[in-house]
Design a protein around this motif. Structure first.
Motif, PDB file in Angstrom:
ATOM      1  N   PHE A 166      21.961   0.141 -42.071  1.00  0.00           N
ATOM      2  CA  PHE A 166      22.599   1.563 -42.616  1.00  0.00           C
ATOM      3  C   PHE A 166      22.712   2.042 -42.178  1.00  0.00           C
ATOM      4  CE2 PHE A 166      20.827   5.632 -44.247  1.00  0.00           C
ATOM      5  CZ  PHE A 166      21.384   6.080 -45.070  1.00  0.00           C
ATOM      6  N   CYS A 167      23.996   2.822 -41.313  1.00  0.00           N
ATOM      7  CA  CYS A 167      24.630   3.623 -41.236  1.00  0.00           C
ATOM      8  C   CYS A 167      23.876   3.223 -39.249  1.00  0.00           C
ATOM      9  CB  CYS A 167      24.258   5.570 -40.830  1.00  0.00           C
ATOM     10  SG  CYS A 167      24.893   5.876 -42.299  1.00  0.00           S
ATOM     11  N   GLU A 168      23.850   2.094 -38.732  1.00  0.00           N
ATOM     12  CA  GLU A 168      24.709   1.724 -37.195  1.00  0.00           C
ATOM     13  C   GLU A 168      25.790   1.089 -36.622  1.00  0.00           C
ATOM     14  OE1 GLU A 168      21.517   2.429 -35.888  1.00  0.00           O
ATOM     15  OE2 GLU A 168      19.957   1.412 -37.453  1.00  0.00           O
ATOM     16  N   ALA A 169      27.080   1.942 -36.974  1.00  0.00           N
ATOM     17  CA  ALA A 169      27.909   1.574 -36.554  1.00  0.00           C
ATOM     18  C   ALA A 169      27.906   2.109 -35.060  1.00  0.00           C
ATOM     19  CB  ALA A 169      29.489   3.466 -36.991  1.00  0.00           C
ATOM     20  N   ALA A 170      27.256   2.406 -34.586  1.00  0.00           N
ATOM     21  CA  ALA A 170      27.276   3.521 -32.994  1.00  0.00           C
ATOM     22  C   ALA A 170      27.101   1.570 -32.663  1.00  0.00           C
ATOM     23  CB  ALA A 170      26.366   3.684 -32.384  1.00  0.00           C
ATOM     24  N   VAL A 171      26.398   0.395 -32.452  1.00  0.00           N
ATOM     25  CA  VAL A 171      25.444  -0.670 -31.844  1.00  0.00           C
ATOM     26  C   VAL A 171      26.071  -1.863 -33.120  1.00  0.00           C
ATOM     27  CG1 VAL A 171      23.704   1.045 -30.871  1.00  0.00           C
ATOM     28  CG2 VAL A 171      23.457  -0.371 -33.049  1.00  0.00           C
ATOM     29  N   ILE A 172      26.023  -1.623 -34.104  1.00  0.00           N
ATOM     30  CA  ILE A 172      26.047  -3.144 -35.296  1.00  0.00           C
ATOM     31  C   ILE A 172      26.931  -4.100 -34.429  1.00  0.00           C
ATOM     32  CG2 ILE A 172      27.875  -2.078 -36.675  1.00  0.00           C
ATOM     33  CD1 ILE A 172      24.154  -4.738 -36.875  1.00  0.00           C
TER      34      ILE A 172
ATOM     35  N   HIS B 198      27.405 -10.079 -32.014  1.00  0.00           N
ATOM     36  CA  HIS B 198      28.122 -10.467 -31.287  1.00  0.00           C
ATOM     37  C   HIS B 198      27.061 -10.710 -30.602  1.00  0.00           C
ATOM     38  CE1 HIS B 198      32.276  -9.824 -30.909  1.00  0.00           C
ATOM     39  NE2 HIS B 198      32.140  -8.273 -30.911  1.00  0.00           N
ATOM     40  N   GLY B 199      25.772 -10.616 -29.929  1.00  0.00           N
ATOM     41  CA  GLY B 199      24.978 -10.748 -28.971  1.00  0.00           C
ATOM     42  C   GLY B 199      23.793 -12.136 -30.097  1.00  0.00           C
ATOM     43  N   LEU B 200      24.089 -11.609 -31.628  1.00  0.00           N
ATOM     44  CA  LEU B 200      23.297 -12.781 -32.625  1.00  0.00           C
ATOM     45  C   LEU B 200      24.260 -14.273 -32.492  1.00  0.00           C
ATOM     46  CD1 LEU B 200      21.952 -10.257 -35.488  1.00  0.00           C
ATOM     47  CD2 LEU B 200      20.344 -12.390 -33.830  1.00  0.00           C
ATOM     48  N   ARG B 201      25.871 -13.454 -32.110  1.00  0.00           N
ATOM     49  CA  ARG B 201      26.579 -14.848 -32.515  1.00  0.00           C
ATOM     50  C   ARG B 201      26.671 -15.961 -31.504  1.00  0.00           C
ATOM     51  NH1 ARG B 201      30.194 -16.392 -36.864  1.00  0.00           N
ATOM     52  NH2 ARG B 201      31.355 -15.287 -36.171  1.00  0.00           N
ATOM     53  N   THR B 202      26.506 -15.508 -30.002  1.00  0.00           N
ATOM     54  CA  THR B 202      25.918 -15.884 -29.003  1.00  0.00           C
ATOM     55  C   THR B 202      24.956 -16.980 -29.568  1.00  0.00           C
ATOM     56  OG1 THR B 202      24.154 -15.117 -27.995  1.00  0.00           O
ATOM     57  CG2 THR B 202      27.125 -14.340 -27.476  1.00  0.00           C
ATOM     58  N   ARG B 203      24.142 -17.549 -30.337  1.00  0.00           N
ATOM     59  CA  ARG B 203      23.323 -18.695 -30.226  1.00  0.00           C
ATOM     60  C   ARG B 203      23.622 -19.048 -31.449  1.00  0.00           C
ATOM     61  NH1 ARG B 203      18.834 -18.772 -26.607  1.00  0.00           N
ATOM     62  NH2 ARG B 203      18.558 -20.608 -27.342  1.00  0.00           N
ATOM     63  N   PHE B 204      23.835 -18.287 -33.359  1.00  0.00           N
ATOM     64  CA  PHE B 204      23.369 -17.849 -34.448  1.00  0.00           C
ATOM     65  C   PHE B 204      25.081 -18.200 -35.604  1.00  0.00           C
ATOM     66  CE2 PHE B 204      19.379 -16.248 -32.931  1.00  0.00           C
ATOM     67  CZ  PHE B 204      18.669 -17.533 -33.529  1.00  0.00           C
TER      68      PHE B 204
ATOM     69  N   GLY C  79      24.458   0.854 -48.063  1.00  0.00           N
ATOM     70  CA  GLY C  79      24.483   1.745 -48.939  1.00  0.00           C
ATOM     71  C   GLY C  79      26.159   3.192 -47.647  1.00  0.00           C
ATOM     72  N   SER C  80      25.645   2.405 -46.686  1.00  0.00           N
ATOM     73  CA  SER C  80      26.082   3.292 -45.347  1.00  0.00           C
ATOM     74  C   SER C  80      26.994   4.174 -45.462  1.00  0.00           C
ATOM     75  CB  SER C  80      26.980   2.144 -43.683  1.00  0.00           C
ATOM     76  OG  SER C  80      25.214   1.253 -43.720  1.00  0.00           O
ATOM     77  N   GLY C  81      27.561   5.311 -45.202  1.00  0.00           N
ATOM     78  CA  GLY C  81      28.345   6.567 -44.622  1.00  0.00           C
ATOM     79  C   GLY C  81      29.436   6.022 -43.886  1.00  0.00           C
ATOM     80  N   ASP C  82      29.266   5.320 -42.705  1.00  0.00           N
ATOM     81  CA  ASP C  82      29.966   5.215 -41.664  1.00  0.00           C
ATOM     82  C   ASP C  82      30.480   4.092 -42.069  1.00  0.00           C
ATOM     83  OD1 ASP C  82      28.030   3.355 -40.902  1.00  0.00           O
ATOM     84  OD2 ASP C  82      26.905   4.269 -39.451  1.00  0.00           O
ATOM     85  N   ASP C  83      31.023   3.665 -40.729  1.00  0.00           N
ATOM     86  CA  ASP C  83      31.859   2.220 -40.933  1.00  0.00           C
ATOM     87  C   ASP C  83      31.113   0.954 -40.169  1.00  0.00           C
ATOM     88  OD1 ASP C  83      31.968   3.127 -38.728  1.00  0.00           O
ATOM     89  OD2 ASP C  83      34.016   3.056 -37.526  1.00  0.00           O
ATOM     90  N   SER C  84      29.621   1.236 -40.020  1.00  0.00           N
ATOM     91  CA  SER C  84      28.825   0.374 -40.540  1.00  0.00           C
ATOM     92  C   SER C  84      29.516  -1.571 -40.779  1.00  0.00           C
ATOM     93  CB  SER C  84      27.881  -0.155 -40.945  1.00  0.00           C
ATOM     94  OG  SER C  84      26.833   1.309 -39.740  1.00  0.00           O
ATOM     95  N   ALA C  85      29.681  -1.417 -41.470  1.00  0.00           N
ATOM     96  CA  ALA C  85      30.614  -2.429 -42.351  1.00  0.00           C
ATOM     97  C   ALA C  85      31.503  -2.699 -41.477  1.00  0.00           C
ATOM     98  CB  ALA C  85      30.388  -2.634 -44.022  1.00  0.00           C
ATOM     99  N   ALA C  86      32.161  -2.011 -41.480  1.00  0.00           N
ATOM    100  CA  ALA C  86      34.021  -2.817 -40.543  1.00  0.00           C
ATOM    101  C   ALA C  86      33.570  -3.307 -39.674  1.00  0.00           C
ATOM    102  CB  ALA C  86      34.338  -1.233 -41.058  1.00  0.00           C
ATOM    103  N   ARG C  87      32.032  -2.804 -38.377  1.00  0.00           N
ATOM    104  CA  ARG C  87      31.907  -3.337 -37.345  1.00  0.00           C
ATOM    105  C   ARG C  87      31.297  -4.008 -37.881  1.00  0.00           C
ATOM    106  NH1 ARG C  87      31.657   2.417 -33.182  1.00  0.00           N
ATOM    107  NH2 ARG C  87      33.234   2.849 -34.073  1.00  0.00           N
ATOM    108  N   ALA C  88      30.498  -5.054 -38.388  1.00  0.00           N
ATOM    109  CA  ALA C  88      29.583  -5.839 -38.771  1.00  0.00           C
ATOM    110  C   ALA C  88      30.667  -6.857 -38.383  1.00  0.00           C
ATOM    111  CB  ALA C  88      28.858  -5.055 -39.577  1.00  0.00           C
ATOM    112  N   ARG C  89      31.512  -6.723 -39.806  1.00  0.00           N
ATOM    113  CA  ARG C  89      32.403  -7.961 -39.929  1.00  0.00           C
ATOM    114  C   ARG C  89      33.656  -8.360 -38.906  1.00  0.00           C
ATOM    115  NH1 ARG C  89      34.891  -4.817 -44.243  1.00  0.00           N
ATOM    116  NH2 ARG C  89      33.321  -4.973 -45.358  1.00  0.00           N
TER     117      ARG C  89
END
Length: 239
Positions: free
Chosen positions: A29-35, A40-46, A55-65
């Motif tokens: 939820f609204c973590e665009a600055a760090v997500i 990336h860190g998780l995907r080095t192992r998983f 329901g984020s109002g920022d671009d968190s979803a796009a950055r996660a994707r």
């Protein structure tokens, strides 16, 4: 509730093949600055990461994707408990899923702790491994926050019959059997006590694992403040 899902980017060149049966669920939820960095860190192992954009109002979803996560989206903000339930249900749709990790989106959890917990889950044939901040001295907590969280633990243990040292740590690992047993109905912070209550009433095999939670100015501003610790205690008592 409306959800939508999107396919992830290709996995990094060398995620650990020992974790191919593990999905990491990240309520978002609204973590665009760090997500992006978190994924990336998780995907080095998983290989498999699903972010539930609540329901984020920022671009968190796009950055996660863009960082390589599958994104499942709630049309409106429902709360962290609801996001976890959605993410766990998504992970269980994969017939090859052996374990599910819950991992915070704000950068306070460490990938190496999650990996160690998954390894222990399978090595010891457990159903749940709870991360705990209180079995070693690595996590720095101010005295008042520590007291509030300890009070929540005491209450949770008395009402569930469990003997945990940390009842409200978002870093957890479940076997497929353990994940299938969960029915999270508390949408917000009381979901943590609800999970403990459900495990305590079951025959699931569980253990605690010391983890290092990294409190930063950012994570405190996003919900790890003293006020949030008090809210956890209040929701625990009311829940």
């Amino acid at each position: 509730m409306t959800t939508s899902a999107h396919s992830p980017a290709p996995a990094p060149a060398d995620p650990d093949p020992g974790f191919d049966g593990t999905w990491v669920v990240v309520p978002l939820f609204c973590e665009a600055a760090v997500i992006g960095d978190v994924v990336h860190g998780l995907r080095t192992r998983f290989r498999h990461v699903v972010c539930v954009d609540d329901g984020s109002g920022d671009d968190s979803a796009a950055r996660a994707r863009a960082a390589g996560a599958v994104v499942v989206r709630h049309a409106v903000n429902l709360g962290q408990g609801a996001a976890l339930q959605t993410g766990i249900a998504y992970a269980l749709r994969d017939p090859l899923t052996r374990s599910v990790v819950t991992f915070d989106a704000d950068g306070q959890h460490r990938v190496e702790d999650a990996a160690a917990m998954v390894t222990r889950l399978h090595a010891e044939d457990l159903d749940v491994v709870f991360g705990t901040r209180f079995l070693d001295g690595r996590t720095e907590l101010d005295p008042v926050r520590r007291l509030v969280l300890r009070a929540a633990v005491v209450y949770t243990n008395r009402t569930t019959g469990m003997r945990l040292t940390d009842a409200h740590n978002g870093l957890r690992v479940f076997s497929r059997r353990g994940a299938q047993a969960l029915r999270i109905r508390h949408n917000r912070m009381a979901h943590a006590s609800e999970i403990v209550h459900q495990v305590g009433r079951s025959d699931l095999r569980w253990a605690e694992q010391p983890v290092h939670v990294l409190y930063t100015d950012y994570s405190r501003s996003k919900g790890q403040s003293l006020l949030n610790s008090v809210n956890i205690l209040v929701e625990t008592l009311l829940g």
